[in-house]
Scaffold this active site. Structure first.
Site, PDB file in Angstrom:
ATOM      1  N   LYS A  24      97.937  85.171   1.860  1.00 21.79           N
ATOM      2  CA  LYS A  24      97.645  84.685   0.506  1.00 21.79           C
ATOM      3  C   LYS A  24      98.889  84.936  -0.344  1.00 21.79           C
ATOM      4  CE  LYS A  24      92.726  85.974   0.440  1.00 21.79           C
ATOM      5  NZ  LYS A  24      91.837  87.124   0.114  1.00 21.79           N
ATOM      6  N   GLU A  55      82.963  79.483  -3.360  1.00 15.53           N
ATOM      7  CA  GLU A  55      83.823  78.642  -2.528  1.00 15.53           C
ATOM      8  C   GLU A  55      83.077  77.418  -2.015  1.00 15.53           C
ATOM      9  OE1 GLU A  55      86.107  80.907   0.268  1.00 15.53           O
ATOM     10  OE2 GLU A  55      86.933  82.116  -1.332  1.00 15.53           O
TER      11      GLU A  55
HETATM   12  C1  2PG Z   1      88.939  86.478   0.871  1.00 16.24           C
HETATM   13  C2  2PG Z   1      89.165  85.528  -0.276  1.00 16.24           C
HETATM   14  C3  2PG Z   1      88.977  84.091   0.060  1.00 16.24           C
HETATM   15  P1  2PG Z   1      89.096  86.395  -2.722  1.00 16.24           P
HETATM   16  O1  2PG Z   1      88.435  87.577   0.706  1.00 16.24           O
HETATM   17  O2  2PG Z   1      89.360  86.172   1.993  1.00 16.24           O
HETATM   18  O3  2PG Z   1      87.736  83.843   0.657  1.00 16.24           O
HETATM   19  O4  2PG Z   1      88.393  85.907  -1.378  1.00 16.24           O
HETATM   20  O5  2PG Z   1      90.035  85.329  -3.144  1.00 16.24           O
HETATM   21  O6  2PG Z   1      87.951  86.632  -3.690  1.00 16.24           O
HETATM   22  O7  2PG Z   1      89.814  87.662  -2.382  1.00 16.24           O
HETATM   23 MG    MG Z   2      88.902  88.188   2.817  1.00 18.52          MG
END
Ligand code: 2PG
Ligand code: MG
Length: 451
Positions: free
Chosen positions: A363, A230
């Site tokens: 998300k 990231e």
């Molecule tokens: C998280 C995300 C973003 P990933 O764990 O919060 O930082 O990571 O997309 O790998 O789940």
């Molecule tokens: Mg996370």
């Protein structure tokens, strides 16, 4: 009225060079054509209960990571079913997408096929209405909030967030876990420039802190040139404590006051070092430790460093650990569930009932459609929980989440660091929104457990 004419998908690459699905939706609106485009992101530290991402598994095509099956699902199943629908009717479109899939976790068509269709429709709808995406999302958000309000709560004071505002970003400085070389167990150390007065000032502070941190890492002989998934650093620190000290010192060296001006936020991502029924972390000698033992380590970090937010402090199915963590931190800190909630309504409801956590990481690809994302946010808000809209570690130039954060007035966004274009695409979109509508949209953080 803007009728969907075509839905076209293609395989494109994300920030880790893995294939993902891009979708374009074309419509015929009353005053001419309108279209929208969106791309599915992808996680590395995925929660076990997330909606399913479909991949081909054909070793000869991107080492098995290809998404041609998901592209095919858009062309053969989704596109024909959506043709003729009014693109502004997001709830109907998303309901149909869920019905076409027919499984609780979107495993038939794949959330990576469904989500970009859902988001591309929102983009096309905004264009058809000649408004910025965040305004269209704000309309959908109001409707989602009304749907989530139980009839007997009339007259209650509205919860403290929900009007469109520019969000305060959580900005990644140091990564560990699955986002870097696993040199440090926890996944992210982020800064929260909560005393800044604008998005521009947030970014100006963040860049200054990032540069001071790079200097510090160089002085201490830690590998500083490598950036993690990231865009933050992935230095070879011995302990989390050392990394927290480095970021705090970088804030000071940037001429800012740790805590009062810039706080820290951690994504502990504890599921990923939960093994053999315990938390395996250097601070506890590297053997599996109990949730109580691990919480005492977290307590030490929060008392020594200006931490205001903790994400995934316990493993995704360690409800008992979460209950203890909520008793310990729930009133004084922001306690965010990511792998715990996976933007899933049933899991959120279970946590609300049990008084677990106080904030939901949002998300959209964990659940699969825009409407379901808004529904989770609305239920969270209704229960007095806060929301942090978040990118994934595998990202693209897609900027939809910037508009989602603004339109819902969540007050917080987590994008990554201040390097790598897939991160900057979103920060730059926030800067564009601030430039165009900043007079109507203040920068306003809404944080749980603090202030
Ligand atoms: C998280 C995300 C973003 P990933 O764990 O919060 O930082 O990571 O997309 O790998 O789940
Ligand atoms: Mg996370």
């Amino acid at each position: 009225m803007a009728r969907i004419e075509t839905v076209h998908a293609r395989e494109v690459l994300d920030s880790r060079g893995r294939p993902t699905v891009e979708v374009e939706v074309h419509c015929q609106a009353t005053h001419g054509a309108a279209w929208g485009r969106a791309i599915a992101p992808s996680g590395a530290s995925t929660g076990r209960h997330e909606a399913v991402e479909r991949r081909d598994g054909d070793r000869d095509w991107f080492d098995g990571d290809g998404v041609t099956v998901a592209v095919q699902a858009v062309h053969e199943v989704i596109g024909p079913a959506l043709a003729g629908l009014n693109v502004t009717d997001q709830f109907t479109i998303d309901r149909l997408l869920c019905e076409l899939d027919g499984t609780p976790n979107k495993q038939r068509l794949g959330a990576n096929a469904i989500l970009p269709v859902s988001l591309a429709c929102a983009h096309a709808a905004a264009q058809a209405q000649r408004c910025p995406l965040f305004r269209h999302i704000a309309q959908l958000w109001q409707a989602a909030c009304q749907r989530a309000t139980p009839p007997d709560t009339d007259g209650q004071a509205p919860p403290s967030w929900g009007e469109p505002v520019l969000p305060v970003p959580m900005i990644n400085m140091i990564s560990g876990g699955l986002h870097a070389g696993q040199q440090m167990e926890i996944q992210d150390i982020m800064i929260v420039p909560w005393a800044a007065r604008s998005v521009r000032e947030c970014l100006s502070w963040a860049v200054r802190i990032y540069r001071r941190l790079r200097e510090l890492l160089r002085e201490r002989g830690l590998t500083w040139a490598l950036v993690a998934d990231e865009g933050g650093f992935g230095p070879n620190v011995d302990t989390v404590d050392e990394a927290l000290g480095l970021v705090t010192e970088a804030i000071e060296r940037a001429g800012l006051e740790p805590g009062a001006q810039v706080a820290l936020a951690l994504d502990v991502a504890a599921s990923h070092f939960y093994r053999d029924g315990g938390y395996v972390i250097a601070e506890l000698g590297g053997g599996p430790a109990t949730a109580d033992e691990f919480l005492s380590v977290l307590r030490a970090w929060t008392s020594h460093f200006p931490i205001m937010s903790l994400e995934d402090v316990c493993a995704e199915d360690d409800w008992d650990g979460w209950r203890k963590a909520s008793l310990c931190f729930g009133r004084t800190l922001q306690l965010v569930g990511d792998d715990l909630f996976v933007t899933n309504l049933a899991r959120l409801r279970q946590a609300i009932e049990a008084g677990i956590a106080n904030t939901v990481l949002i998300k959209p690809n964990q659940v699969g459609t825009l409407s379901e994302t808004l529904e989770v946010m609305a239920v969270a808000r209704q229960a007095g929980y806060h929301c942090v809209v978040s990118a994934r570690s595998g990202e693209t130039e897609d900027i939809t989440i910037a508009h989602l954060a603004v339109g819902t007035g969540a007050g917080q966004i987590k994008i990554g660091s201040v390097t790598r274009s897939e991160r900057l695409a979103k920060y730059n979109e926030l800067l564009r929104i601030a430039d165009g509508w900043g007079d109507e949209l203040p920068l306003k953080g809404h944080f749980a457990g603090v202030g």
